[in-house]
Design a protein around this motif. Structure first.
Motif, PDB file in Angstrom:
ATOM      1  N   LEU A   4      25.158 -33.458 -72.440  1.00 62.70           N
ATOM      2  CA  LEU A   4      25.512 -34.796 -71.970  1.00 62.70           C
ATOM      3  C   LEU A   4      27.006 -34.840 -71.668  1.00 62.70           C
ATOM      4  O   LEU A   4      27.815 -34.405 -72.490  1.00 62.70           O
ATOM      5  CB  LEU A   4      25.177 -35.837 -73.046  1.00 62.70           C
ATOM      6  CG  LEU A   4      23.732 -35.858 -73.536  1.00 62.70           C
ATOM      7  CD1 LEU A   4      23.582 -36.798 -74.730  1.00 62.70           C
ATOM      8  CD2 LEU A   4      22.793 -36.273 -72.417  1.00 62.70           C
ATOM      9  N   VAL A   5      27.346 -35.383 -70.514  1.00 63.46           N
ATOM     10  CA  VAL A   5      28.745 -35.479 -70.114  1.00 63.46           C
ATOM     11  C   VAL A   5      29.036 -36.918 -69.695  1.00 63.46           C
ATOM     12  O   VAL A   5      28.481 -37.412 -68.703  1.00 63.46           O
ATOM     13  CB  VAL A   5      29.073 -34.516 -68.963  1.00 63.46           C
ATOM     14  CG1 VAL A   5      30.535 -34.666 -68.560  1.00 63.46           C
ATOM     15  CG2 VAL A   5      28.763 -33.078 -69.371  1.00 63.46           C
ATOM     16  N   GLU A   6      29.916 -37.569 -70.464  1.00 60.18           N
ATOM     17  CA  GLU A   6      30.300 -38.942 -70.157  1.00 60.18           C
ATOM     18  C   GLU A   6      31.488 -38.970 -69.198  1.00 60.18           C
ATOM     19  O   GLU A   6      32.307 -38.049 -69.180  1.00 60.18           O
ATOM     20  CB  GLU A   6      30.702 -39.700 -71.424  1.00 60.18           C
ATOM     21  CG  GLU A   6      29.646 -39.767 -72.500  1.00 60.18           C
ATOM     22  CD  GLU A   6      29.836 -38.716 -73.567  1.00 60.18           C
ATOM     23  OE1 GLU A   6      29.401 -38.955 -74.709  1.00 60.18           O
ATOM     24  OE2 GLU A   6      30.429 -37.651 -73.272  1.00 60.18           O
ATOM     25  N   SER A   7      31.574 -40.049 -68.442  1.00 55.02           N
ATOM     26  CA  SER A   7      32.725 -40.271 -67.566  1.00 55.02           C
ATOM     27  C   SER A   7      32.881 -41.766 -67.334  1.00 55.02           C
ATOM     28  O   SER A   7      31.967 -42.549 -67.655  1.00 55.02           O
ATOM     29  CB  SER A   7      32.543 -39.547 -66.223  1.00 55.02           C
ATOM     30  OG  SER A   7      31.408 -40.033 -65.546  1.00 55.02           O
ATOM     31  N   GLY A   8      34.038 -42.143 -66.796  1.00 54.14           N
ATOM     32  CA  GLY A   8      34.254 -43.533 -66.425  1.00 54.14           C
ATOM     33  C   GLY A   8      35.147 -44.323 -67.343  1.00 54.14           C
ATOM     34  O   GLY A   8      35.442 -45.492 -67.068  1.00 54.14           O
ATOM     35  N   GLY A   9      35.582 -43.715 -68.447  1.00 56.29           N
ATOM     36  CA  GLY A   9      36.474 -44.432 -69.340  1.00 56.29           C
ATOM     37  C   GLY A   9      37.850 -44.612 -68.722  1.00 56.29           C
ATOM     38  O   GLY A   9      38.162 -44.057 -67.669  1.00 56.29           O
ATOM     39  N   GLY A  10      38.683 -45.409 -69.379  1.00 54.94           N
ATOM     40  CA  GLY A  10      40.025 -45.630 -68.880  1.00 54.94           C
ATOM     41  C   GLY A  10      40.716 -46.756 -69.587  1.00 54.94           C
ATOM     42  O   GLY A  10      40.226 -47.281 -70.595  1.00 54.94           O
ATOM     43  N   LEU A  11      41.865 -47.122 -69.058  1.00 57.47           N
ATOM     44  CA  LEU A  11      42.680 -48.215 -69.604  1.00 57.47           C
ATOM     45  C   LEU A  11      42.537 -49.421 -68.692  1.00 57.47           C
ATOM     46  O   LEU A  11      42.812 -49.321 -67.482  1.00 57.47           O
ATOM     47  CB  LEU A  11      44.139 -47.778 -69.685  1.00 57.47           C
ATOM     48  CG  LEU A  11      45.166 -48.853 -70.044  1.00 57.47           C
ATOM     49  CD1 LEU A  11      44.899 -49.411 -71.437  1.00 57.47           C
ATOM     50  CD2 LEU A  11      46.573 -48.296 -69.943  1.00 57.47           C
ATOM     51  N   VAL A  12      42.093 -50.531 -69.255  1.00 60.60           N
ATOM     52  CA  VAL A  12      41.918 -51.757 -68.483  1.00 60.60           C
ATOM     53  C   VAL A  12      42.498 -52.925 -69.270  1.00 60.60           C
ATOM     54  O   VAL A  12      42.817 -52.788 -70.449  1.00 60.60           O
ATOM     55  CB  VAL A  12      40.437 -52.026 -68.167  1.00 60.60           C
ATOM     56  CG1 VAL A  12      39.855 -50.934 -67.285  1.00 60.60           C
ATOM     57  CG2 VAL A  12      39.631 -52.200 -69.433  1.00 60.60           C
ATOM     58  N   GLN A  13      42.594 -54.065 -68.598  1.00 61.02           N
ATOM     59  CA  GLN A  13      43.061 -55.280 -69.264  1.00 61.02           C
ATOM     60  C   GLN A  13      41.870 -56.114 -69.729  1.00 61.02           C
ATOM     61  O   GLN A  13      40.752 -55.980 -69.215  1.00 61.02           O
ATOM     62  CB  GLN A  13      43.922 -56.096 -68.309  1.00 61.02           C
ATOM     63  CG  GLN A  13      45.233 -55.416 -67.938  1.00 61.02           C
ATOM     64  CD  GLN A  13      46.138 -56.316 -67.112  1.00 61.02           C
ATOM     65  OE1 GLN A  13      45.670 -57.192 -66.382  1.00 61.02           O
ATOM     66  NE2 GLN A  13      47.451 -56.119 -67.236  1.00 61.02           N
ATOM     67  N   ALA A  14      42.126 -56.962 -70.691  1.00 64.14           N
ATOM     68  CA  ALA A  14      41.087 -57.867 -71.182  1.00 64.14           C
ATOM     69  C   ALA A  14      40.512 -58.673 -70.013  1.00 64.14           C
ATOM     70  O   ALA A  14      41.264 -59.146 -69.155  1.00 64.14           O
ATOM     71  CB  ALA A  14      41.647 -58.793 -72.245  1.00 64.14           C
ATOM     72  N   GLY A  15      39.194 -58.774 -69.990  1.00 63.96           N
ATOM     73  CA  GLY A  15      38.512 -59.492 -68.921  1.00 63.96           C
ATOM     74  C   GLY A  15      38.040 -58.603 -67.788  1.00 63.96           C
ATOM     75  O   GLY A  15      37.222 -59.033 -66.963  1.00 63.96           O
ATOM     76  N   ASP A  16      38.556 -57.378 -67.735  1.00 63.02           N
ATOM     77  CA  ASP A  16      38.160 -56.447 -66.682  1.00 63.02           C
ATOM     78  C   ASP A  16      36.786 -55.842 -66.963  1.00 63.02           C
ATOM     79  O   ASP A  16      36.182 -56.081 -68.025  1.00 63.02           O
ATOM     80  CB  ASP A  16      39.191 -55.325 -66.557  1.00 63.02           C
ATOM     81  CG  ASP A  16      40.467 -55.771 -65.869  1.00 63.02           C
ATOM     82  OD1 ASP A  16      41.446 -54.991 -65.877  1.00 63.02           O
ATOM     83  OD2 ASP A  16      40.491 -56.904 -65.349  1.00 63.02           O
ATOM     84  N   SER A  17      36.328 -55.036 -66.016  1.00 61.43           N
ATOM     85  CA  SER A  17      35.045 -54.354 -66.135  1.00 61.43           C
ATOM     86  C   SER A  17      35.223 -52.851 -65.987  1.00 61.43           C
ATOM     87  O   SER A  17      36.185 -52.383 -65.361  1.00 61.43           O
ATOM     88  CB  SER A  17      34.079 -54.845 -65.049  1.00 61.43           C
ATOM     89  OG  SER A  17      33.805 -56.219 -65.184  1.00 61.43           O
ATOM     90  N   LEU A  18      34.307 -52.114 -66.580  1.00 61.92           N
ATOM     91  CA  LEU A  18      34.238 -50.664 -66.433  1.00 61.92           C
ATOM     92  C   LEU A  18      32.774 -50.269 -66.420  1.00 61.92           C
ATOM     93  O   LEU A  18      31.946 -50.940 -67.051  1.00 61.92           O
ATOM     94  CB  LEU A  18      34.907 -49.942 -67.599  1.00 61.92           C
ATOM     95  CG  LEU A  18      36.395 -49.615 -67.575  1.00 61.92           C
ATOM     96  CD1 LEU A  18      36.793 -48.932 -68.875  1.00 61.92           C
ATOM     97  CD2 LEU A  18      36.767 -48.759 -66.376  1.00 61.92           C
ATOM     98  N   ARG A  19      32.468 -49.172 -65.741  1.00 65.30           N
ATOM     99  CA  ARG A  19      31.125 -48.611 -65.810  1.00 65.30           C
ATOM    100  C   ARG A  19      31.213 -47.180 -66.297  1.00 65.30           C
ATOM    101  O   ARG A  19      31.851 -46.336 -65.650  1.00 65.30           O
ATOM    102  CB  ARG A  19      30.407 -48.666 -64.463  1.00 65.30           C
ATOM    103  CG  ARG A  19      28.936 -48.276 -64.601  1.00 65.30           C
ATOM    104  CD  ARG A  19      28.162 -48.378 -63.312  1.00 65.30           C
ATOM    105  NE  ARG A  19      28.368 -47.238 -62.431  1.00 65.30           N
ATOM    106  CZ  ARG A  19      27.520 -46.863 -61.475  1.00 65.30           C
ATOM    107  NH1 ARG A  19      26.397 -47.546 -61.298  1.00 65.30           N
ATOM    108  NH2 ARG A  19      27.798 -45.833 -60.701  1.00 65.30           N
ATOM    109  N   LEU A  20      30.588 -46.926 -67.416  1.00 68.43           N
ATOM    110  CA  LEU A  20      30.494 -45.572 -67.942  1.00 68.43           C
ATOM    111  C   LEU A  20      29.232 -44.905 -67.415  1.00 68.43           C
ATOM    112  O   LEU A  20      28.205 -45.554 -67.231  1.00 68.43           O
ATOM    113  CB  LEU A  20      30.459 -45.593 -69.466  1.00 68.43           C
ATOM    114  CG  LEU A  20      31.611 -46.308 -70.174  1.00 68.43           C
ATOM    115  CD1 LEU A  20      31.449 -46.155 -71.690  1.00 68.43           C
ATOM    116  CD2 LEU A  20      32.945 -45.805 -69.715  1.00 68.43           C
ATOM    117  N   SER A  21      29.339 -43.610 -67.206  1.00 70.09           N
ATOM    118  CA  SER A  21      28.193 -42.813 -66.792  1.00 70.09           C
ATOM    119  C   SER A  21      27.996 -41.670 -67.767  1.00 70.09           C
ATOM    120  O   SER A  21      28.959 -41.183 -68.368  1.00 70.09           O
ATOM    121  CB  SER A  21      28.413 -42.238 -65.387  1.00 70.09           C
ATOM    122  OG  SER A  21      28.576 -43.250 -64.425  1.00 70.09           O
TER     123      SER A  21
END
Length: 124
Positions: A4-21
Motif C-alpha cells: 500500500l502506498v499513500e499519497s496526497g498529504g501536505g500542509l494546509v490551512q484550517a478550512g481547506d480540503s485535501l484528498r488522500l490516495s
C-alpha cells in the motif's frame, strides 16, 4: 502480500480540503476492505474511516463524520479519503490499511497490511 502506498498529504490551512490516495498492489483488490487510520504526535493511532470491498458500506469516526468521505475505485486498485473543513486537530500521519476480508472494520488489529503513511498538517 499487498503493498500500500499513500499519497496526497501536505500542509494546509484550517478550512481547506485535501484528498488522500492509497494505491494497492495485487489483483484481488475488491476482496479487501480498506481503512484509514491516523496518528498524531504523542497519541495512539486511531480509526478514521473504512469501506467494504464492494464500496457499499462505509464507516467513520465521530470526529470526522460529515467532513471526510472514503471511497474506492476497484478498477484502479485505489482507495481515497476526501477531507474537507480540515481542523488543526486533524494534523497527523495518515495510514492506509487493508483487510483480507471484504467487510469493513474499525480496529487496527483487524487489518493485515499497512502503508507507510502520509503527513497531513493543518495550520490554524
Amino acid at each position: 502480500q499487498v503493498q500500500l502506498v499513500e499519497s496526497g498529504g501536505g500542509l494546509v490551512q484550517a478550512g481547506d480540503s485535501l484528498r488522500l490516495s492509497c494505491a494497492a498492489s495485487g489483483h484481488t483488490f475488491s476482496s479487501y476492505a480498506m481503512g484509514w487510520f491516523r496518528q498524531a504526535p504523542g497519541k495512539e493511532r486511531e480509526f478514521v474511516a473504512a469501506i467494504s470491498g464492494g464500496g457499499r458500506s462505509t464507516y467513520y469516526a465521530d470526529s470526522v463524520k460529515g467532513r471526510f468521505t472514503i471511497s474506492r475505485d476497484n478498477a484502479k486498485n485505489t482507495v481515497y479519503l476526501q477531507m474537507n473543513s480540515l481542523k488543526p486537530e486533524d494534523t497527523a500521519v495518515y495510514y492506509c490499511a487493508a483487510r483480507i476480508v471484504p467487510f469493513g472494520a474499525t480496529t487496527q488489529n483487524e487489518y493485515d497490511y499497512w502503508g507507510q503513511g502520509t503527513q497531513v498538517t493543518v495550520s490554524s
